[in-house]
Design a protein around this motif. Sequence first.
Motif, PDB file in Angstrom:
ATOM      1  N   GLY A 120      21.859 -20.581  17.686  1.00 18.43           N
ATOM      2  CA  GLY A 120      22.157 -19.309  18.108  1.00 18.43           C
ATOM      3  C   GLY A 120      23.559 -19.258  19.168  1.00 18.43           C
ATOM      4  O   GLY A 120      24.125 -18.231  19.241  1.00 18.43           O
ATOM      5  N   ALA A 121      23.549 -20.531  19.681  1.00 17.40           N
ATOM      6  CA  ALA A 121      24.757 -20.832  20.922  1.00 17.40           C
ATOM      7  C   ALA A 121      26.091 -20.407  20.122  1.00 17.40           C
ATOM      8  O   ALA A 121      26.844 -20.180  20.946  1.00 17.40           O
ATOM      9  N   LEU A 122      26.364 -20.668  18.828  1.00 18.33           N
ATOM     10  CA  LEU A 122      27.484 -20.598  18.084  1.00 18.33           C
ATOM     11  C   LEU A 122      28.042 -19.128  18.236  1.00 18.33           C
ATOM     12  O   LEU A 122      29.461 -19.108  18.079  1.00 18.33           O
ATOM     13  N   LEU A 123      27.178 -18.207  18.274  1.00 18.02           N
ATOM     14  CA  LEU A 123      27.496 -16.756  18.198  1.00 18.02           C
ATOM     15  C   LEU A 123      28.407 -16.435  19.650  1.00 18.02           C
ATOM     16  O   LEU A 123      29.242 -15.516  19.599  1.00 18.02           O
ATOM     17  N   ASP A 124      28.233 -17.285  20.538  1.00 20.42           N
ATOM     18  CA  ASP A 124      28.940 -16.973  22.046  1.00 20.42           C
ATOM     19  C   ASP A 124      30.131 -17.808  22.055  1.00 20.42           C
ATOM     20  O   ASP A 124      30.909 -17.464  22.783  1.00 20.42           O
ATOM     21  N   VAL A 125      30.342 -18.494  21.087  1.00 21.52           N
ATOM     22  CA  VAL A 125      31.688 -19.202  21.094  1.00 21.52           C
ATOM     23  C   VAL A 125      33.150 -18.205  20.750  1.00 21.52           C
ATOM     24  O   VAL A 125      33.090 -17.244  19.858  1.00 21.52           O
ATOM     25  N   GLY A 126      34.084 -18.168  21.631  1.00 21.23           N
ATOM     26  CA  GLY A 126      35.109 -17.314  21.699  1.00 21.23           C
ATOM     27  C   GLY A 126      34.748 -16.198  22.596  1.00 21.23           C
ATOM     28  O   GLY A 126      35.734 -15.641  22.748  1.00 21.23           O
ATOM     29  N   HIS A 127      33.683 -16.269  22.988  1.00 18.39           N
ATOM     30  CA  HIS A 127      33.344 -14.982  23.872  1.00 18.39           C
ATOM     31  C   HIS A 127      33.051 -15.753  25.471  1.00 18.39           C
ATOM     32  O   HIS A 127      33.913 -15.826  26.202  1.00 18.39           O
ATOM     33  N   SER A 128      31.603 -16.050  25.459  1.00 17.17           N
ATOM     34  CA  SER A 128      31.462 -16.814  27.018  1.00 17.17           C
ATOM     35  C   SER A 128      31.530 -18.269  26.853  1.00 17.17           C
ATOM     36  O   SER A 128      31.470 -18.811  27.780  1.00 17.17           O
ATOM     37  N   THR A 129      31.718 -19.182  25.647  1.00 14.64           N
ATOM     38  CA  THR A 129      31.742 -20.375  25.539  1.00 14.64           C
ATOM     39  C   THR A 129      32.921 -20.703  24.870  1.00 14.64           C
ATOM     40  O   THR A 129      33.674 -20.078  23.936  1.00 14.64           O
ATOM     41  N   VAL A 130      33.300 -21.941  24.939  1.00 12.97           N
ATOM     42  CA  VAL A 130      34.302 -22.821  24.069  1.00 12.97           C
ATOM     43  C   VAL A 130      33.714 -23.880  23.796  1.00 12.97           C
ATOM     44  O   VAL A 130      32.929 -24.473  24.046  1.00 12.97           O
ATOM     45  N   LEU A 131      34.417 -24.331  22.652  1.00  9.23           N
ATOM     46  CA  LEU A 131      33.923 -25.660  21.902  1.00  9.23           C
ATOM     47  C   LEU A 131      34.978 -26.890  22.526  1.00  9.23           C
ATOM     48  O   LEU A 131      35.916 -26.682  22.517  1.00  9.23           O
ATOM     49  N   LEU A 132      34.261 -28.025  22.648  1.00 12.23           N
ATOM     50  CA  LEU A 132      34.965 -29.416  23.062  1.00 12.23           C
ATOM     51  C   LEU A 132      34.669 -30.217  22.117  1.00 12.23           C
ATOM     52  O   LEU A 132      33.572 -30.257  21.503  1.00 12.23           O
ATOM     53  N   ARG A 133      35.276 -31.427  21.885  1.00 13.85           N
ATOM     54  CA  ARG A 133      34.714 -32.493  20.961  1.00 13.85           C
ATOM     55  C   ARG A 133      34.705 -33.578  22.047  1.00 13.85           C
ATOM     56  O   ARG A 133      35.598 -33.982  22.618  1.00 13.85           O
ATOM     57  N   LEU A 134      33.602 -34.389  21.800  1.00 11.25           N
ATOM     58  CA  LEU A 134      33.476 -36.017  22.679  1.00 11.25           C
ATOM     59  C   LEU A 134      33.680 -36.773  21.593  1.00 11.25           C
ATOM     60  O   LEU A 134      32.739 -36.968  20.791  1.00 11.25           O
ATOM     61  N   ILE A 135      34.495 -37.711  21.825  1.00  8.61           N
ATOM     62  CA  ILE A 135      34.657 -38.520  20.681  1.00  8.61           C
ATOM     63  C   ILE A 135      33.890 -39.877  21.129  1.00  8.61           C
ATOM     64  O   ILE A 135      34.373 -40.653  21.956  1.00  8.61           O
ATOM     65  N   LEU A 136      32.884 -40.250  20.442  1.00  2.81           N
ATOM     66  CA  LEU A 136      31.948 -40.992  20.858  1.00  2.81           C
ATOM     67  C   LEU A 136      32.460 -42.544  20.756  1.00  2.81           C
ATOM     68  O   LEU A 136      32.990 -42.960  19.798  1.00  2.81           O
ATOM     69  N   SER A 137      32.225 -43.128  22.064  1.00  3.90           N
ATOM     70  CA  SER A 137      32.604 -44.694  22.108  1.00  3.90           C
ATOM     71  C   SER A 137      31.400 -45.656  22.588  1.00  3.90           C
ATOM     72  O   SER A 137      31.337 -46.836  22.070  1.00  3.90           O
ATOM     73  N   SER A 138      30.425 -45.087  22.992  1.00  2.00           N
ATOM     74  CA  SER A 138      28.996 -45.870  23.396  1.00  2.00           C
ATOM     75  C   SER A 138      27.796 -45.087  23.558  1.00  2.00           C
ATOM     76  O   SER A 138      27.919 -43.798  23.904  1.00  2.00           O
ATOM     77  N   ALA A 139      26.714 -45.501  23.417  1.00  2.00           N
ATOM     78  CA  ALA A 139      25.517 -44.769  23.637  1.00  2.00           C
ATOM     79  C   ALA A 139      24.215 -45.617  24.141  1.00  2.00           C
ATOM     80  O   ALA A 139      24.226 -46.887  23.647  1.00  2.00           O
ATOM     81  N   VAL A 140      23.628 -45.263  24.943  1.00  2.00           N
ATOM     82  CA  VAL A 140      22.536 -45.977  25.684  1.00  2.00           C
ATOM     83  C   VAL A 140      21.255 -44.934  25.657  1.00  2.00           C
ATOM     84  O   VAL A 140      21.325 -43.683  25.929  1.00  2.00           O
ATOM     85  N   VAL A 141      19.949 -45.664  25.397  1.00  2.00           N
ATOM     86  CA  VAL A 141      18.933 -44.702  25.435  1.00  2.00           C
ATOM     87  C   VAL A 141      17.879 -45.663  26.520  1.00  2.00           C
ATOM     88  O   VAL A 141      17.758 -46.646  26.438  1.00  2.00           O
ATOM     89  N   ALA A 142      17.182 -44.715  27.308  1.00  2.00           N
ATOM     90  CA  ALA A 142      16.268 -45.326  28.194  1.00  2.00           C
ATOM     91  C   ALA A 142      14.975 -44.479  28.316  1.00  2.00           C
ATOM     92  O   ALA A 142      14.897 -43.193  28.140  1.00  2.00           O
ATOM     93  N   ASP A 143      13.783 -45.286  28.139  1.00  2.00           N
ATOM     94  CA  ASP A 143      12.571 -44.652  27.899  1.00  2.00           C
ATOM     95  C   ASP A 143      11.700 -45.454  28.698  1.00  2.00           C
ATOM     96  O   ASP A 143      11.821 -46.544  29.511  1.00  2.00           O
ATOM     97  N   SER A 144      10.166 -45.523  28.605  1.00  2.00           N
ATOM     98  CA  SER A 144       9.090 -46.274  29.238  1.00  2.00           C
ATOM     99  C   SER A 144       9.456 -47.802  28.678  1.00  2.00           C
ATOM    100  O   SER A 144       8.825 -48.589  29.578  1.00  2.00           O
ATOM    101  N   THR A 145      10.180 -48.316  27.873  1.00  2.00           N
ATOM    102  CA  THR A 145      10.402 -49.647  27.289  1.00  2.00           C
ATOM    103  C   THR A 145      11.424 -50.178  28.149  1.00  2.00           C
ATOM    104  O   THR A 145      11.595 -51.359  28.129  1.00  2.00           O
ATOM    105  N   GLY A 146      12.398 -49.282  28.942  1.00  2.00           N
ATOM    106  CA  GLY A 146      13.472 -49.863  29.499  1.00  2.00           C
ATOM    107  C   GLY A 146      14.758 -49.340  28.784  1.00  2.00           C
ATOM    108  O   GLY A 146      14.680 -48.297  27.957  1.00  2.00           O
ATOM    109  N   ALA A 147      15.918 -49.689  28.997  1.00  2.00           N
ATOM    110  CA  ALA A 147      17.348 -49.196  28.469  1.00  2.00           C
ATOM    111  C   ALA A 147      17.809 -50.081  27.569  1.00  2.00           C
ATOM    112  O   ALA A 147      17.630 -51.280  27.691  1.00  2.00           O
TER     113      ALA A 147
END
Length: 255
Positions: A120-147
Amino acid sequence: MLGATTTGPSTAERVRSACARAEDAALAIEGSEPVLTTLHHLRSNGEIVLAVPTESAAGVIAWRPTRSGVPAVLELTDHAPLPLREPVRSLVWLRGELRPVPASLMRPVAAAVAAEHPHGALLDVGHSTVLLRLILSSAVVADSTGAEPVAVDDLLAAAPDPFWEMETSWLQHLDADHTDLVNQLARRLPPSLRQGRIRPLGIDRYGIRLRIESDYGDNDVRLGFAEPVDDTTALSRAIRVLAGCPFLNGLRARS
């Protein structure tokens, strides 16, 4: 917390599932306050399409005359669908270069995202929101087992858990209407972990996770299925077999 010891999703699968599930995401750029995104969608080409408020610090980037990017981090919060003492199941940090989407491409990019991930958020693009691109270079996840980090190539090759969209309704149904089944699952826990409130925490094609809340702290335990499952019938059967109740009625989430 006690970590999982049975076979479960890979780190890349966990991150992909968290990306698909997480409703809360904050975009951080050095020198400005974090901005809450209304949409985040990881595409197969390694970019994350984000929707941010037009008037935000991040939104200003959309109107830059050049396509050069700035370093940024997107933090995703994966919340448990049940009211738990500690509701955050995992955090994911996605780091990369934030670039604008040219105004002429804003609607085509929104349409491409909608074809993969209607939101639904795509309906607001060009009105109250704009799109950006994050070109991914790294990812990390952390939970109860650690990072743990995950390579971008592995992340792009992985898929979200096939049950990520129905996980919330399943867990809420299990917690509200099948406490007998939860109690049966709890019998598989070590005696030292049965003294506390036991709630379903997560479910995926590899097994189910339980949260034990006690006076001595919280513990998370994974109970693995005999083999991974791929459809709802197999998932329901695997849970019942794991609980030692193969002839109980199947779990059907309420509509």
